[in-house]
Design an enzyme around this catalytic site. Sequence first.
Site, mmCIF file in Angstrom:
data_model
loop_
_atom_site.group_PDB
_atom_site.id
_atom_site.type_symbol
_atom_site.label_atom_id
_atom_site.label_comp_id
_atom_site.label_asym_id
_atom_site.label_seq_id
_atom_site.Cartn_x
_atom_site.Cartn_y
_atom_site.Cartn_z
ATOM 1 N N CYS A 113 0.856 -1.182 0.000
ATOM 2 C CA CYS A 113 0.000 0.000 0.000
ATOM 3 C C CYS A 113 0.897 1.238 0.000
ATOM 4 O O CYS A 113 1.817 1.344 0.800
ATOM 5 C CB CYS A 113 -0.862 -0.025 1.258
ATOM 6 N N GLU A 148 10.264 -0.514 -10.556
ATOM 7 C CA GLU A 148 9.059 -0.475 -11.386
ATOM 8 C C GLU A 148 7.795 -0.182 -10.578
ATOM 9 O O GLU A 148 6.871 -0.995 -10.505
ATOM 10 C CB GLU A 148 8.902 -1.793 -12.159
ATOM 11 N N GLU A 303 17.179 -2.055 -17.443
ATOM 12 C CA GLU A 303 17.116 -3.503 -17.671
ATOM 13 C C GLU A 303 16.840 -3.772 -19.137
ATOM 14 O O GLU A 303 16.060 -3.053 -19.774
ATOM 15 C CB GLU A 303 15.949 -4.130 -16.894
ATOM 16 N N GLU A 351 12.356 -16.715 -12.144
ATOM 17 C CA GLU A 351 13.191 -16.204 -13.237
ATOM 18 C C GLU A 351 14.400 -17.077 -13.543
ATOM 19 O O GLU A 351 15.384 -16.619 -14.119
ATOM 20 C CB GLU A 351 13.567 -14.746 -12.949
HETATM 21 C C1 GAL Z 1 11.368 -6.468 -14.853
HETATM 22 C C2 GAL Z 1 11.662 -6.441 -13.365
HETATM 23 C C3 GAL Z 1 12.854 -7.313 -13.018
HETATM 24 C C4 GAL Z 1 12.727 -8.650 -13.673
HETATM 25 C C5 GAL Z 1 12.566 -8.458 -15.162
HETATM 26 C C6 GAL Z 1 12.507 -9.736 -15.953
HETATM 27 O O1 GAL Z 1 10.099 -5.996 -15.136
HETATM 28 O O2 GAL Z 1 11.937 -5.124 -12.942
HETATM 29 O O3 GAL Z 1 12.944 -7.454 -11.615
HETATM 30 O O4 GAL Z 1 11.639 -9.337 -13.149
HETATM 31 O O5 GAL Z 1 11.383 -7.739 -15.400
HETATM 32 O O6 GAL Z 1 12.370 -9.478 -17.319
HETATM 33 ZN ZN ZN Z 2 -3.863 1.212 0.670
#
Ligand code: GAL
Ligand code: ZN
Length: 676
Positions: A113, A148, A303, A351
Amino acid sequence: MSKKLIYGGDYYPEQWLDKPEVLEKDIEFLKAAKMNLVSLGVFAWSELEPREGEYHLEWMENIINRLYENGISVMLATPSGAKPRWIAAKYPEVLRVTDKGERNLFGERHNHCYTSPVYREKVRIMNTRLAERFGKHPAVVMWHISNEYGGECYCELCQQAFREWLERKYGTIEKLNQAWWTRFWNHTYTSFEEVEAPSSLGEKSVHGLNLDWKRFVSDQTIDFMKQEIQALRDAGAMQPCTANMMYDFQGINYGKMQEFVDVISWDTYPLWHKTDDILVAFDNGMQHDYMRSLKQKPFLIMESCPTATNWQGVSKLKKPGTLMNASLQTIAHGGDSVQYFQVRQSRGSFEKFHGAVIDHYGGMDTRVFREISQVGEELEKLAELAGTGVEAPAALLYDVENRWAMEDAQGPRNKGLFYHEAAVKSYQAMKQYGMNVDVIDMDKSLDSYRVVAAPMLYMFRSGIEEKLRAYVENGGILIMTYWSGIVDETDLCHLGGTPHALTDVLGLRSEEIDGLYDWETNTAVPVQENALHITKSYTCSHLCELVRPMGAETLMEYGEDFYAGKPALTVHDHGKGKAYYVCADMEAEFYTDIYKSIFLKAGIQPLLSDIPEGVEVCSRCTEEYEYIFVQNYSEQPVKVSIPENGELLSGQYDGRLAGRSSIVLKKRKDGGVYEV
Ligand code: GAL
Ligand code: ZN
């Protein structure tokens, strides 16, 4: 520090703390690939504070010191993107609540939150600790704030904050009722206390409410971020801050967020090889340009994936040459970094099959690592580009609030308005002609542009109608499309003719708009001896607007249906400029051809002329030099002619450009011969 482009990636040593030999190897890999920076600590909260109030920062300090000894800098993350288990168990208020009022269980990430005072306080303490310990560390060159940001929470704390936000905005409930048109369906509020967030169990049809809720969520997220940054500053950390943004993300108004970060960064995961790669490149390039335009400054890629991206529908390998092309595309559009998710492939969980610099095999003799190392070499050659600018003669207006409002409306086509696609078509046509393009929202100034494309500008806000009027009067070329100038900032329809306040500038008035079924099309047919010398007809679909010319000259007209013969493309001279109006959702080729004619007629020079299909051209510059990037996204070699007075800084060129390859050319801006 000498000028350099950043090269590195997201690094998660906390997953391998019990394997020091692995951590040692990581450093070898980073150096071999010529990497100079890692992002650290993005999801490390549980290792930094395993139990409430018990901090362990020494492991991180050891890692940072080792990196520093090896010439690798650190972008240090605040870990708020994923909370530790203990915090959710002890303080359930940190867990998000859905629009149906259900509180989530602990799990996943990016799900706290943004209002919760407890969460804000715990993050503040954590950030303070990090800043105290690492705020002056010479290796730590930047802060990576959370990860993000996104999502929304409907808990009572958020609902109350929303009501207060509304009260600050409207002052009185009468003003809110007026702005939201609440007499419709008997929805009048008698006090702010009665307001609830939109919900699938309650109110969904008051568009002003939906719009303000989105604005509130965006503001609340930004406010959360500001508090994170403030904690770092209060503890004496002065390094620049960035927060990684996402592709075409609509949950936050990045145009507002940008003010509070020092550097823009974003995460790019294009679907290479799914369709024609040049289309993928244009779509991704538009996002780069959007990010650069947020601050009109170089941005960072936080990234990207060195090979297959495991969360996409199909985990496609990047074909040879694609990693280099994608990396150089970032630099071409004004980016100063290439970074990967992830440095070392994680061994378990979600991942484990995501592309990485170091895969499970763990050696350097892999195809992917070879390409990663080549990118490292090229980035070193291009170091002088760091910090250089991009001069764009054209702008695309692309506005998230406009999108929120337009896509929430009922009609004129609930089966899809294709706003993003319309924007891409305009953008792509400008790139095919060979121009740099800024992608801006309605808050930005238009003064520096020769051309402004404004596709589907449904909502006029931020005084855009006055800005566009002045822009055309002063000699600008405006290309506006159907479904523009329909509502004001609160989503109330403009009365008295649309596009609102611009009918005299465009020399027309919109009368009706026809939604087409999926299987229907119409055509745009050139009128005889039109000013742009158009000879071809084009298909249009989805939406056809019927306009009444009031001074505008018709260049094309509809070929079919009861509105055959009515304008499909018009132009109007206003002041020193010209205003074009595209009446329907035209096929991409229309934009390619028509934009070219418009630019040629206006005498706008492309970066290179006759750009072959499959090729993208961009440039960056300093006061003295221009750096031209020519990138071939097709598999086949192509012939291109490049200026003779330049030096090839990167890539191979023999009159042709090999398939999936790029060159970077440096030349003097004044046209003089380049001296090495
Ligand atoms: C992004 C995220 C990363 C990883 C990546 C994989 O959106 O910030 O932590 O999950 O995707 O592609
Ligand atoms: Zn909230």
